[in-house]
Design a protein around this motif. Sequence first.
Motif, PDB file in Angstrom:
ATOM      1  N   VAL A  32       4.262   6.447  -4.915  1.00 21.07           N
ATOM      2  CA  VAL A  32       3.757   5.114  -4.592  1.00 21.07           C
ATOM      3  C   VAL A  32       3.719   5.025  -3.069  1.00 21.07           C
ATOM      4  O   VAL A  32       4.754   4.986  -2.414  1.00 21.07           O
ATOM      5  CB  VAL A  32       4.671   4.010  -5.169  1.00 21.07           C
ATOM      6  N   HIS A  33       2.524   5.007  -2.488  1.00 25.93           N
ATOM      7  CA  HIS A  33       2.431   5.045  -1.028  1.00 25.93           C
ATOM      8  C   HIS A  33       2.877   3.744  -0.386  1.00 25.93           C
ATOM      9  O   HIS A  33       3.397   3.747   0.743  1.00 25.93           O
ATOM     10  CB  HIS A  33       1.007   5.392  -0.603  1.00 25.93           C
ATOM     11  N   ASP A  34       2.701   2.635  -1.077  1.00 19.78           N
ATOM     12  CA  ASP A  34       3.194   1.347  -0.588  1.00 19.78           C
ATOM     13  C   ASP A  34       2.963   0.311  -1.677  1.00 19.78           C
ATOM     14  O   ASP A  34       2.278   0.566  -2.675  1.00 19.78           O
ATOM     15  CB  ASP A  34       2.490   0.920   0.709  1.00 19.78           C
ATOM     16  N   VAL A  35       3.563  -0.869  -1.490  1.00 20.32           N
ATOM     17  CA  VAL A  35       3.303  -2.017  -2.374  1.00 20.32           C
ATOM     18  C   VAL A  35       2.794  -3.187  -1.534  1.00 20.32           C
ATOM     19  O   VAL A  35       3.090  -4.351  -1.818  1.00 20.32           O
ATOM     20  CB  VAL A  35       4.557  -2.412  -3.185  1.00 20.32           C
ATOM     21  N   LEU A  36       2.010  -2.883  -0.508  1.00 22.61           N
ATOM     22  CA  LEU A  36       1.453  -3.934   0.349  1.00 22.61           C
ATOM     23  C   LEU A  36       0.630  -4.957  -0.428  1.00 22.61           C
ATOM     24  O   LEU A  36       0.620  -6.138  -0.061  1.00 22.61           O
ATOM     25  CB  LEU A  36       0.614  -3.304   1.461  1.00 22.61           C
ATOM     26  N   PRO A  37      -0.070  -4.580  -1.523  1.00 24.62           N
ATOM     27  CA  PRO A  37      -0.819  -5.600  -2.277  1.00 24.62           C
ATOM     28  C   PRO A  37       0.071  -6.685  -2.891  1.00 24.62           C
ATOM     29  O   PRO A  37      -0.440  -7.725  -3.308  1.00 24.62           O
ATOM     30  CB  PRO A  37      -1.513  -4.780  -3.372  1.00 24.62           C
ATOM     31  N   LEU A  38       1.385  -6.450  -2.968  1.00 24.84           N
ATOM     32  CA  LEU A  38       2.279  -7.471  -3.511  1.00 24.84           C
ATOM     33  C   LEU A  38       2.633  -8.533  -2.477  1.00 24.84           C
ATOM     34  O   LEU A  38       3.248  -9.547  -2.817  1.00 24.84           O
ATOM     35  CB  LEU A  38       3.565  -6.829  -4.038  1.00 24.84           C
ATOM     36  N   ASP A  39       2.259  -8.313  -1.210  1.00 27.64           N
ATOM     37  CA  ASP A  39       2.517  -9.276  -0.145  1.00 27.64           C
ATOM     38  C   ASP A  39       1.258 -10.114   0.060  1.00 27.64           C
ATOM     39  O   ASP A  39       0.234  -9.598   0.500  1.00 27.64           O
ATOM     40  CB  ASP A  39       2.880  -8.544   1.151  1.00 27.64           C
ATOM     41  N   PRO A  40       1.299 -11.421  -0.244  1.00 27.17           N
ATOM     42  CA  PRO A  40       0.087 -12.245  -0.125  1.00 27.17           C
ATOM     43  C   PRO A  40      -0.411 -12.395   1.302  1.00 27.17           C
ATOM     44  O   PRO A  40      -1.556 -12.807   1.520  1.00 27.17           O
ATOM     45  CB  PRO A  40       0.528 -13.601  -0.698  1.00 27.17           C
ATOM     46  N   ASN A  41       0.420 -12.038   2.281  1.00 23.00           N
ATOM     47  CA  ASN A  41       0.024 -12.152   3.684  1.00 23.00           C
ATOM     48  C   ASN A  41      -0.742 -10.931   4.194  1.00 23.00           C
ATOM     49  O   ASN A  41      -1.221 -10.936   5.328  1.00 23.00           O
ATOM     50  CB  ASN A  41       1.255 -12.382   4.561  1.00 23.00           C
ATOM     51  N   ILE A  42      -0.817  -9.878   3.380  1.00 24.23           N
ATOM     52  CA  ILE A  42      -1.488  -8.647   3.783  1.00 24.23           C
ATOM     53  C   ILE A  42      -2.805  -8.526   3.026  1.00 24.23           C
ATOM     54  O   ILE A  42      -2.808  -8.440   1.797  1.00 24.23           O
ATOM     55  CB  ILE A  42      -0.604  -7.411   3.494  1.00 24.23           C
ATOM     56  N   PRO A  43      -3.944  -8.505   3.728  1.00 23.92           N
ATOM     57  CA  PRO A  43      -5.236  -8.373   3.042  1.00 23.92           C
ATOM     58  C   PRO A  43      -5.322  -7.028   2.309  1.00 23.92           C
ATOM     59  O   PRO A  43      -5.033  -5.983   2.875  1.00 23.92           O
ATOM     60  CB  PRO A  43      -6.260  -8.429   4.180  1.00 23.92           C
TER      61      PRO A  43
END
Length: 223
Positions: A32-43
């Motif tokens: 899993v390279h990241d879970v940035l989509p789970l942060d609503p502040n990150i497009p």
Amino acid sequence: PMPVILPGIPGIMHWSYPLPMRIKGWRNLYTVHDVLPLDPNIPSPVNGPRLRRMLDALRAAGGEFATVSDTARAQIIEHMEWPAHSVTTCHQAADVAHMGHGTLPGKFNRGEYLLYVGAVEARKNLLRLLDAYRDSGITTPLVISGPDGLDVALIDERITATAGVERLGLQNRDTVLQLIADARALILVSLAEGFGLPVAEAMALGTPVLSADVPALAEVGGE
């Protein structure tokens, strides 16, 4: 997750990106390279709720997980509310040892341009980079190389309106490494990253790096 049955003795399946699948009877390891989509502040163009459901389902089916930085590991554990032992860090490598002899596109000369490499998308903070470049008043060209991403139309409009900036499309591997090696500096000022491979590649090639002070980039760049 969809079970897949393979003949022969059980082994280890490494999924280099999480997919809703598993090899039945094998050990299934998902990067899993990241879970940035789970942060609503990150497009992000990725559906965050779907990603969460899939990761929970893979774990419930016995999946094991690796990620590419301590920063990404901490974020996965926090956002997924998993125990700390659920995820292992395995940093990415910068493969520049066998760099080919790429050619610089356009009219660029060695050491005479600044460079951004990556998707042309909102998360990479390119609008603020373009504003900063314009306001600096410097004459060193800024080259932006990479494929289309989220909000590319708005970013392309700003690129066109900013003197001294040239956008290249997706380049082959040799050309990308040559661009990095010959740049005055690599610039990566993302809002967030799971790793930030261009930073490691630039450092391996001896190219200075100007990066945002976000946790993953500070980790990869050695503070």
